[in-house]
Design a protein around this motif. Sequence first.
Motif, mmCIF file in Angstrom:
data_model
loop_
_atom_site.group_PDB
_atom_site.id
_atom_site.type_symbol
_atom_site.label_atom_id
_atom_site.label_comp_id
_atom_site.label_asym_id
_atom_site.label_seq_id
_atom_site.Cartn_x
_atom_site.Cartn_y
_atom_site.Cartn_z
ATOM 1 N N ALA A 65 -30.332 1.679 -37.281
ATOM 2 C CA ALA A 65 -29.552 0.871 -36.342
ATOM 3 C C ALA A 65 -30.185 -0.494 -36.145
ATOM 4 O O ALA A 65 -29.488 -1.522 -36.072
ATOM 5 C CB ALA A 65 -29.422 1.599 -35.009
ATOM 6 N N GLY A 86 -28.553 -4.150 -36.841
ATOM 7 C CA GLY A 86 -28.522 -5.167 -35.799
ATOM 8 C C GLY A 86 -29.195 -6.457 -36.218
ATOM 9 O O GLY A 86 -28.680 -7.560 -35.982
ATOM 10 N N CYS A 120 -23.921 -5.810 -31.598
ATOM 11 C CA CYS A 120 -25.357 -5.904 -31.296
ATOM 12 C C CYS A 120 -25.645 -5.769 -29.805
ATOM 13 O O CYS A 120 -26.713 -5.288 -29.421
ATOM 14 C CB CYS A 120 -25.907 -7.243 -31.796
ATOM 15 N N LEU A 167 -24.543 -0.819 -30.878
ATOM 16 C CA LEU A 167 -25.811 -0.411 -31.484
ATOM 17 C C LEU A 167 -26.865 -0.046 -30.442
ATOM 18 O O LEU A 167 -27.568 0.972 -30.608
ATOM 19 C CB LEU A 167 -26.318 -1.511 -32.418
#
Length: 297
Positions: free
Chosen positions: A117, A121, A149, A153
């Motif tokens: 993740a 991001g 973002c 996430l």
Amino acid sequence: MTAIARPAPSAVVELLKPITWFPPMWAFGCGVVSAGVPLAGRWPLIAAGAVLAGPLVCATSQAVNDWYDRHVDAINEPERPIPSGRIPGQWGFYIGLIWTGLSLLVASQLGVFVFAAACVGLALAWAYSAPPFRLKTNGWWGNTAVAACYEGLPWLTGAAVMTGAAPSARVFIVAALYSLGAHGIMTLNDFKSIEGDKRSGIASLPVQLGAERAGRVACWVMALPQVVVIALLVSWGYPIHAAVVAIVLLVQLRLMMRLLESPKERAPWYNGTGVTLYVLGMLVTAFALGSSPAGAA
């Protein structure tokens, strides 16, 4: 021998913009709550994840954005750390690289899913500002990247930190819906820079659609995912939580009506009122998911 100029710590902090860290840290907290896992014994992991979401990944995006916007900022906001010279030479770029490395280092200690993740991001953070992608030049793509973002996430990261595995399907769905809604919030943030965006070739939605149409699009994009969340909460057996989110949405709709009377002027006002209600609805939804073990299946 000439000393190499280095930025003062205060200038570095200003570049990293701590005020922007709250949204992803809030979403991370929602992810923690939605996991349905006891907090006891996990506080070090929670603290590390919160630092990853805000002071690392989000801060990286701020440094990268300011570096690639330095020429425009030299005209429009010359007092910023890079154009003012308080971040000298290539240090803006170096800080972006250093914070990227620190983010990956911390993420690597929090599990495979969290590391993945974080990679996504960070890739979006660089693609948002840096050529050749420079997603920020188009409001549809740029706002999608920022919303992911800032909301989706970090939420998934919070849940993964608690469970040590990939989040449940329900957590994925809710995080995606609130991330989609955040696209509208990002559009509201673009109203403050319409003229500057036009001059610099950034096709934000207010530039592409005009203020009134962009305002309507932002409201629809914020509202519809919440309607879906309410329906899902009812179908999953959380009627009380669904009712609370519905009330929160109804108040937002009333505020949206006032926003649309003059979207350009009232966007900052809505950010302080309607957006606050939006994120409160996120937390209520997180508590619903967290009331079942491990966020349910």
